[in-house]
Design an enzyme around this catalytic site. Structure first.
Site, PDB file in Angstrom:
ATOM      1  N   THR A 126       0.779  -1.157  -0.089  1.00  0.00           N
ATOM      2  CA  THR A 126       0.095   0.158   0.158  1.00  0.00           C
ATOM      3  C   THR A 126       0.805   1.296  -0.085  1.00  0.00           C
ATOM      4  O   THR A 126       1.851   1.486   0.677  1.00  0.00           O
ATOM      5  CB  THR A 126      -0.875   0.067   1.269  1.00  0.00           C
ATOM      6  OG1 THR A 126      -1.773  -1.092   1.287  1.00  0.00           O
ATOM      7  CG2 THR A 126      -2.216   1.037   1.227  1.00  0.00           C
ATOM      8  N   ASN A 129      -1.149   7.033  -2.333  1.00  0.00           N
ATOM      9  CA  ASN A 129      -2.265   7.116  -3.337  1.00  0.00           C
ATOM     10  C   ASN A 129      -2.438   5.771  -4.156  1.00  0.00           C
ATOM     11  O   ASN A 129      -3.049   5.816  -5.143  1.00  0.00           O
ATOM     12  CB  ASN A 129      -1.452   8.001  -4.483  1.00  0.00           C
ATOM     13  CG  ASN A 129      -1.476   9.115  -4.068  1.00  0.00           C
ATOM     14  OD1 ASN A 129      -2.057   9.752  -3.281  1.00  0.00           O
ATOM     15  ND2 ASN A 129      -0.328  10.234  -4.261  1.00  0.00           N
ATOM     16  N   GLY A 131      -4.054   2.211  -2.692  1.00  0.00           N
ATOM     17  CA  GLY A 131      -4.404   1.309  -1.886  1.00  0.00           C
ATOM     18  C   GLY A 131      -5.105  -0.044  -2.631  1.00  0.00           C
ATOM     19  O   GLY A 131      -4.535  -0.850  -2.773  1.00  0.00           O
ATOM     20  N   PHE A 156       0.617   2.016   6.164  1.00  0.00           N
ATOM     21  CA  PHE A 156      -0.048   1.151   6.733  1.00  0.00           C
ATOM     22  C   PHE A 156       0.632  -0.245   6.859  1.00  0.00           C
ATOM     23  O   PHE A 156      -0.128  -1.357   6.708  1.00  0.00           O
ATOM     24  CB  PHE A 156      -1.583   0.920   5.891  1.00  0.00           C
ATOM     25  CG  PHE A 156      -2.421   1.955   5.938  1.00  0.00           C
ATOM     26  CD1 PHE A 156      -2.852   2.598   7.336  1.00  0.00           C
ATOM     27  CD2 PHE A 156      -3.277   2.549   5.013  1.00  0.00           C
ATOM     28  CE1 PHE A 156      -3.813   3.772   7.294  1.00  0.00           C
ATOM     29  CE2 PHE A 156      -4.229   3.253   4.878  1.00  0.00           C
ATOM     30  CZ  PHE A 156      -4.360   3.997   6.133  1.00  0.00           C
ATOM     31  N   ASP A 242      -3.962 -14.800  -2.736  1.00  0.00           N
ATOM     32  CA  ASP A 242      -4.743 -16.071  -2.563  1.00  0.00           C
ATOM     33  C   ASP A 242      -4.571 -16.865  -1.147  1.00  0.00           C
ATOM     34  O   ASP A 242      -5.114 -17.559  -0.834  1.00  0.00           O
ATOM     35  CB  ASP A 242      -4.417 -16.945  -3.699  1.00  0.00           C
ATOM     36  CG  ASP A 242      -5.590 -17.575  -4.169  1.00  0.00           C
ATOM     37  OD1 ASP A 242      -6.609 -16.851  -4.316  1.00  0.00           O
ATOM     38  OD2 ASP A 242      -5.819 -18.841  -4.117  1.00  0.00           O
ATOM     39  N   GLN A 281     -36.806 -17.092  23.782  1.00  0.00           N
ATOM     40  CA  GLN A 281     -36.586 -17.635  22.332  1.00  0.00           C
ATOM     41  C   GLN A 281     -35.632 -16.517  21.448  1.00  0.00           C
ATOM     42  O   GLN A 281     -35.116 -16.946  20.360  1.00  0.00           O
ATOM     43  CB  GLN A 281     -37.967 -18.054  21.817  1.00  0.00           C
ATOM     44  CG  GLN A 281     -37.712 -18.971  20.674  1.00  0.00           C
ATOM     45  CD  GLN A 281     -39.054 -19.405  20.319  1.00  0.00           C
ATOM     46  OE1 GLN A 281     -39.926 -18.442  20.078  1.00  0.00           O
ATOM     47  NE2 GLN A 281     -39.306 -20.579  20.073  1.00  0.00           N
ATOM     48  N   GLN A 338     -24.859  -6.515  21.451  1.00  0.00           N
ATOM     49  CA  GLN A 338     -26.146  -6.376  21.492  1.00  0.00           C
ATOM     50  C   GLN A 338     -26.576  -7.329  22.949  1.00  0.00           C
ATOM     51  O   GLN A 338     -27.386  -6.995  23.599  1.00  0.00           O
ATOM     52  CB  GLN A 338     -26.820  -6.866  20.238  1.00  0.00           C
ATOM     53  CG  GLN A 338     -28.308  -6.251  20.313  1.00  0.00           C
ATOM     54  CD  GLN A 338     -28.123  -4.745  20.222  1.00  0.00           C
ATOM     55  OE1 GLN A 338     -27.416  -3.975  19.835  1.00  0.00           O
ATOM     56  NE2 GLN A 338     -29.347  -4.074  20.732  1.00  0.00           N
ATOM     57  N   GLU A 365      -5.726  -6.651   3.575  1.00  0.00           N
ATOM     58  CA  GLU A 365      -5.639  -7.809   2.219  1.00  0.00           C
ATOM     59  C   GLU A 365      -6.618  -7.802   1.477  1.00  0.00           C
ATOM     60  O   GLU A 365      -7.423  -8.786   1.060  1.00  0.00           O
ATOM     61  CB  GLU A 365      -5.501  -9.420   3.257  1.00  0.00           C
ATOM     62  CG  GLU A 365      -4.234  -9.718   3.809  1.00  0.00           C
ATOM     63  CD  GLU A 365      -3.070  -9.271   2.952  1.00  0.00           C
ATOM     64  OE1 GLU A 365      -2.319  -8.289   3.328  1.00  0.00           O
ATOM     65  OE2 GLU A 365      -2.626 -10.005   2.043  1.00  0.00           O
TER      66      GLU A 365
HETATM   67  C1  LIG Z   1      -4.294  -1.911  10.420  1.00  0.00           C
HETATM   68  C2  LIG Z   1      -3.933  -1.960   8.858  1.00  0.00           C
HETATM   69  C3  LIG Z   1      -2.936  -2.694   8.583  1.00  0.00           C
HETATM   70  C4  LIG Z   1      -2.555  -2.843   7.344  1.00  0.00           C
HETATM   71  N1  LIG Z   1      -1.611  -3.724   7.068  1.00  0.00           N
HETATM   72  C5  LIG Z   1      -0.926  -3.583   5.577  1.00  0.00           C
HETATM   73  C6  LIG Z   1       0.438  -4.127   5.379  1.00  0.00           C
HETATM   74  O1  LIG Z   1       0.909  -4.946   6.163  1.00  0.00           O
HETATM   75  N2  LIG Z   1       0.746  -4.077   4.253  1.00  0.00           N
HETATM   76  C7  LIG Z   1       0.131  -3.549   3.087  1.00  0.00           C
HETATM   77  O2  LIG Z   1       0.677  -3.357   1.982  1.00  0.00           O
HETATM   78  N3  LIG Z   1      -1.120  -2.646   3.420  1.00  0.00           N
HETATM   79  C8  LIG Z   1      -1.614  -2.737   4.665  1.00  0.00           C
HETATM   80  N4  LIG Z   1      -2.873  -2.133   4.889  1.00  0.00           N
HETATM   81  C9  LIG Z   1      -3.427  -1.530   3.979  1.00  0.00           C
HETATM   82  C10 LIG Z   1      -4.841  -1.829   3.359  1.00  0.00           C
HETATM   83  O3  LIG Z   1      -4.583  -3.140   2.719  1.00  0.00           O
HETATM   84  C11 LIG Z   1      -5.335  -0.977   2.633  1.00  0.00           C
HETATM   85  O4  LIG Z   1      -5.944   0.080   3.662  1.00  0.00           O
HETATM   86  C12 LIG Z   1      -6.519  -1.531   1.758  1.00  0.00           C
HETATM   87  O5  LIG Z   1      -6.182  -2.360   0.811  1.00  0.00           O
HETATM   88  C13 LIG Z   1      -7.479  -0.374   1.172  1.00  0.00           C
HETATM   89  O6  LIG Z   1      -6.772   0.875   0.630  1.00  0.00           O
HETATM   90  P1  LIG Z   1      -6.993   2.218   0.950  1.00  0.00           P
HETATM   91  O7  LIG Z   1      -6.843   2.345   2.571  1.00  0.00           O
HETATM   92  O8  LIG Z   1      -5.986   3.012   0.218  1.00  0.00           O
HETATM   93  O9  LIG Z   1      -8.402   2.667   0.368  1.00  0.00           O
HETATM   94  P2  LIG Z   1      -8.922   2.872  -0.739  1.00  0.00           P
HETATM   95  O10 LIG Z   1      -8.270   2.212  -1.835  1.00  0.00           O
HETATM   96  O11 LIG Z   1      -9.011   4.532  -0.970  1.00  0.00           O
HETATM   97  O12 LIG Z   1     -10.551   2.764  -0.752  1.00  0.00           O
HETATM   98  C14 LIG Z   1     -11.455   3.457  -0.031  1.00  0.00           C
HETATM   99  C15 LIG Z   1     -12.769   2.825  -0.201  1.00  0.00           C
HETATM  100  O13 LIG Z   1     -13.121   2.870  -1.355  1.00  0.00           O
HETATM  101  C16 LIG Z   1     -13.358   1.479  -2.020  1.00  0.00           C
HETATM  102  N5  LIG Z   1     -13.012   1.293  -3.334  1.00  0.00           N
HETATM  103  C17 LIG Z   1     -11.694   1.561  -3.967  1.00  0.00           C
HETATM  104  N6  LIG Z   1     -11.721   1.102  -5.158  1.00  0.00           N
HETATM  105  C18 LIG Z   1     -12.980   0.546  -5.486  1.00  0.00           C
HETATM  106  C19 LIG Z   1     -13.554   0.161  -6.683  1.00  0.00           C
HETATM  107  N7  LIG Z   1     -12.956  -0.180  -7.747  1.00  0.00           N
HETATM  108  N8  LIG Z   1     -14.621  -0.281  -6.790  1.00  0.00           N
HETATM  109  C20 LIG Z   1     -15.591  -0.321  -5.536  1.00  0.00           C
HETATM  110  N9  LIG Z   1     -14.961   0.304  -4.093  1.00  0.00           N
HETATM  111  C21 LIG Z   1     -13.721   0.565  -4.254  1.00  0.00           C
HETATM  112  C22 LIG Z   1     -12.700   0.502  -0.928  1.00  0.00           C
HETATM  113  O14 LIG Z   1     -13.128  -1.041  -1.060  1.00  0.00           O
HETATM  114  C23 LIG Z   1     -12.917   1.345   0.279  1.00  0.00           C
HETATM  115  O15 LIG Z   1     -14.026   1.102   0.658  1.00  0.00           O
HETATM  116  C24 LIG Z   1      -3.140  -2.195   6.379  1.00  0.00           C
HETATM  117  C25 LIG Z   1      -4.455  -1.298   6.651  1.00  0.00           C
HETATM  118  C26 LIG Z   1      -4.648  -1.049   7.973  1.00  0.00           C
HETATM  119  C27 LIG Z   1      -5.632  -0.267   8.400  1.00  0.00           C
END
Ligand SMILES: Cc1cc2nc3c(=O)[nH]c(=O)nc-3n(C[C@H](O)[C@H](O)[C@H](O)COP(=O)(O)OP(=O)(O)OC[C@H]3O[C@@H](n4cnc5c(N)ncnc54)[C@H](O)[C@@H]3O)c2cc1C
Length: 383
Positions: A126, A129, A131, A156, A242, A281, A338, A365
């Site tokens: 991640t 810009n 994710g 992250f 996977d 129940q 709850q 993940e």
């Molecule tokens: C506690 C924690 C630990 C983590 N550990 C790791 C790690 O060890 N290594 C690592 O690399 N990352 C890690 N992550 C990162 C994590 O995998 C990402 O936060 C996650 O993949 C989402 O990316 P983002 O936060 O940038 O959200 P975004 O990609 O910006 O998404 C925001 C929202 O938009 C939705 N969205 C995005 N694109 C689409 C689409 N095309 N269609 C529909 N909905 C969409 C997403 O589902 C989400 O609900 C960690 C995150 C946290 C919070």
């Protein structure tokens, strides 16, 4: 078709259960949660007991078992406690990148130290810009005189504060997007002057883990640190997911069971209207629904783990298992609160902590939306 566990698998579950009874302490759990403590000693003890890397071959410190056995371990740890259970297995996160794609030298160097609990690992995909969309990476790695020079910022990153090494995804061919990314392993993260590691701040749950921003500034690592094939990093990441999604699904399943067990104990004790609330129940129906959801999540997850161990990569099945187990964890934890009424909202009863711990399994993940994208893409293809 046999849906039962083998004797060996049953034994693994009981050994982990004995371990958690001895090593998990509720006051310590709450302390770790409230004070953001990372109980690395628990990971070391889990490793000493052979719970870390059971799916690594024996020559690399493992037990030559499968992802299925790893699933049982992670489930049982998190069933005992969502917070300490997570702390006990997560420090080995992403070491499978080396297991699956590393060369002999890399496997011999890293895996035994992970399995023994000596080294903590991290996987860095991640970026601020990128994710959900990791098809492009702003982090770059350029060849220079026998080294990769890495620049960019990952965010992250689980285990950021304690990892000895991390495997990072970087753009190695400019403009080629997912066809030009590679995986590179970086050593000695905490001591490398070109790397700055900063905690991302207070989190909702899994506070017993560190989550960090990792910034690389002209970090030089030898060319041999390439993991797998050059410019195939994105595809390797997809394959890794996977496996890792099954592990996070196991964490979710264990957390659901942890909340469920607490709810069952509570409704057998709490009385209202002169009767145990478990005798109503409406309460019994909730328990029946919770148990059924957990069983469904377990079936999907065990099947996806078993499938992986047969050497089949099936992103659709894995994403179904991961999405569903994460959903069930959040739903069961919610219902457990709850069933505790007002007490469920109070830290001393633990279900609010379990609820907070559960939520991450719908985010990391791959978010639940990302899992649904994988599932529907497999069914519909490109429309
Ligand atoms: C506690 C924690 C630990 C983590 N550990 C790791 C790690 O060890 N290594 C690592 O690399 N990352 C890690 N992550 C990162 C994590 O995998 C990402 O936060 C996650 O993949 C989402 O990316 P983002 O936060 O940038 O959200 P975004 O990609 O910006 O998404 C925001 C929202 O938009 C939705 N969205 C995005 N694109 C689409 C689409 N095309 N269609 C529909 N909905 C969409 C997403 O589902 C989400 O609900 C960690 C995150 C946290 C919070």
């Amino acid at each position: 078709m046999d849906f039962g566990l083998s004797e060996e698998q049953e034994d693994i579950v009981s050994v982990v259960r004995e371990f958690t009874k001895k090593e998990f302490d509720i006051d310590y759990t709450r302390e770790c949660d409230q004070e953001h403590k990372i109980p690395l000693e628990l990971y070391k003890k889990a490793a000493e007991n052979g719970f870390i890397g059971v799916h690594f071959p024996e020559e690399y410190g493992g037990q030559g078992l499968g992802i299925f056995e790893n699933t049982l371990i992670v489930e049982e740890l998190c069933r005992a406690d969502s917070t300490l259970g997570t702390a006990a297995f997560i420090p080995k996160f992403a070491s499978e990148l080396i297991l699956r794609f590393g060369d002999e030298e890399q496997k011999s160097k890293y895996l035994p130290k992970v399995a023994s609990g000596e080294w903590v690992s991290s996987g860095m995909f991640t970026e601020p810009n990128h994710g959900t969309d990791i098809a492009t990476s702003d982090t770059t790695a350029k060849k220079d005189d026998g080294n990769w020079i890495i620049n960019g910022t990952k965010t992250f990153i689980t285990n950021g504060e304690s990892a000895y090494f991390g495997t990072t995804l970087a753009q190695t061919k400019e403009g080629a997007k997912h066809r030009g990314q590679s995986m590179i392993v970086v050593d000695d993260l905490q001591k490398n002057g070109g790397i700055s590691i900063t905690d991302v701040g207070v989190k909702l749950g899994i506070r017993c883990t560190s989550t960090c921003e990792v910034a690389f500034s002209d970090v030089a690592v030898p060319e041999e640190n390439l993991v797998g094939q050059e410019n195939r990093g994105f595809y390797q990441a997809m394959e890794f997911f996977d496996e890792s999604r099954i592990e996070i699904g196991s964490q979710a399943l264990g957390i659901a069971e942890c909340a469920f067990d607490k709810a069952v104990d509570y409704i057998k004790e709490r009385e209202q209207f002169g009767a145990k609330i478990g005798s109503f129940q409406a309460t019994q129906f909730k328990i029946a629904e919770m148990a059924t959801k957990i069983e469904a999540a377990r079936s999907l997850l065990y099947r996806s783990a078993w499938n992986f161990d047969q050497g089949r990569i099936d992103p659709e099945l894995t994403s179904m298992a991961k999405w569903y187990a994460g959903r069930v964890a959040v739903e069961i934890a919610d219902e457990a609160i709850q069933l505790h009424g007002g007490y469920g909202y109070i830290a001393d009863y633990d279900v609010e902590r379990i609820y907070r711990d559960a939520k991450i399994t719908e985010i990391y993940e791959g978010t639940k939306e990302a899992q649904k994208m994988v599932i529907s893409n497999q069914i519909l293809g490109k429309l």
